[in-house]
Scaffold this motif. Structure first.
Motif, PDB file in Angstrom:
ATOM      1  N   ASP A 183       0.833  -1.204   0.000  1.00 13.60           N
ATOM      2  CA  ASP A 183       0.000   0.000   0.000  1.00 13.60           C
ATOM      3  C   ASP A 183       0.871   1.259   0.000  1.00 13.60           C
ATOM      4  O   ASP A 183       2.020   1.222   0.456  1.00 13.60           O
ATOM      5  N   ASP A 184       0.323   2.335  -0.525  1.00 12.01           N
ATOM      6  CA  ASP A 184       0.953   3.669  -0.418  1.00 12.01           C
ATOM      7  C   ASP A 184       2.350   3.719  -1.019  1.00 12.01           C
ATOM      8  O   ASP A 184       3.214   4.451  -0.511  1.00 12.01           O
ATOM      9  N   GLU A 240      -3.944   4.826  -6.799  1.00 13.20           N
ATOM     10  CA  GLU A 240      -4.841   5.324  -5.755  1.00 13.20           C
ATOM     11  C   GLU A 240      -5.102   6.816  -5.911  1.00 13.20           C
ATOM     12  O   GLU A 240      -4.275   7.552  -6.452  1.00 13.20           O
TER      13      GLU A 240
HETATM   14 MG    MG Z   1      -3.146   3.465   0.132  1.00 14.19          MG
END
Ligand code: MG
Ligand code: C2E
Ligand code: MG
Ligand code: MG
Length: 284
Positions: A183-184, A240
């Motif tokens: 993630d991220d 995202e």
């Molecule tokens: Mg994220």
């Protein structure tokens, strides 16, 4: 520290506290006191944000995002309470609750959409991953549920402390058929080597990286390079925080497989997510 300093300076200075610091202190004490009741009373609940295939935009799954409806503070954002819950250890019961809710929802949606391969992503924080007994418990729950389509999202911060140990834990999820998303990506400790060394299946490129690609051609080239690299490593890529058509076009052109962001949908209550999932346009 700011609290003490304000007191030292004498009466009246305490009103000069940073509002967010005051809020943090308030939330911390309320969290410790009220979270068990909120969990039991259904006031900790999930929203579901669609993840869509690019460039067309059909819904392929959702990310489960937790919310806390506090009787006095109103809706508290996870950015505020997750870090505190990690410190106090309350992330453990909270995370168990999140997983149970998400798995129940996923099972229901899979029954409603046979053959579509719908997925639901659940975020796990480092604190949850580092507790071996707890991981055993989560894995046991997932296995007993028999659900398919669950994915786990972890940030890179989890993988920086001890990469071997992180790899071992991540592999246990994967062995159960639960794919892992980094993630991220593009914030903080981002390291390309983690992509090669750890058993990730999906790369989620952070919003900040997506926005930058939208305004700076060099950042767009960088995005393209990272997507290529991820594909060579057999990872799929989710962009995202897509908010504009321009960003959608750029991430599609860069080869991102999936997108997520306000342009497509905000995080939605389960009933609205379900309506979107079952809408004719979404299934055609
Ligand atoms: Mg994220
Ligand atoms: P994340 O996992 O990176 O989730 C994406 C965040 O970006 C979500 O914020 C989502 O609402 C927001 N977002 C999505 N599209 C857009 C967009 O187009 N523009 C903007 N500005 N924002 C967008 P949210 O729901 O506030 O969650 C914040 C973070 O809290 C999450 O970041 C995740 O790290 C953490 N979190 C959320 N739910 C859970 C959970 O159940 N467990 C754990 N451990 N962490 C969670
Ligand atoms: Mg996430
Ligand atoms: Mg994030």
């Amino acid at each position: 520290i700011a609290l003490y300093r304000a007191k030292e300076r004498g009466k009246g200075r305490t009103v000069l506290f940073d509002a967010s610091l005051r809020e943090a202190i308030l939330i911390r004490s309320r969290l410790q006191r009220d979270l068990p009741r909120s969990l039991a009373g259904g006031d900790v609940f999930l929203l579901y944000q669609p993840i869509v295939a690019l460039p067309a935009g059909e819904v392929v799954g959702f990310e489960a995002l937790v919310r806390w409806r506090h009787p006095e503070l109103g809706i508290v954002s996870p950015a505020r309470f997750i870090p505190i819950a990690e410190e106090t250890g309350q992330i453990l019961p909270l995370g168990r609750h999140v997983l149970e809710q998400a798995v129940a929802q996923l099972a229901r949606w899979r029954r409603m959409t046979p053959g579509r391969g719908l997925t639901v992503n659940v975020n796990l924080s480092a604190r949850q991953m580092w507790d071996e007994g707890y991981v055993d418990e989560l894995l046991g729950f997932i296995a007993r549920s028999g659900v398919e389509g669950l994915k786990i999202e972890v940030t890179e911060s989890m993988t920086v402390t001890d990469q071997d140990q992180a790899g071992t834990i991540l592999q246990r999820f994967r062995a159960l058929g639960v794919p892992l998303c980094m993630d991220d990506f593009g914030t903080g400790y981002s390291s390309l080597s983690h992509l090669g060394d750890l058993p990730f299946d999906v790369l989620k490129i952070d919003k900040s990286f997506v926005s930058a690609a939208g305004t700076d051609p060099r950042r767009e080239s960088l995005l393209r390079g990272i997507v290529d690299l991820a594909h060579r490593l057999d990872l799929s890529v989710v962009a995202e925080g897509i908010e504009t058509e321009t960003e959608r076009a750029i991430v599609s052109r860069a080869g991102c497989d999936y997108g997520q962001g306000y342009l497509f949908a905000r995080p939605l209550p389960a009933a609205e997510a379900e309506a979107l999932l079952l809408a004719p346009a979404a299934s055609s």
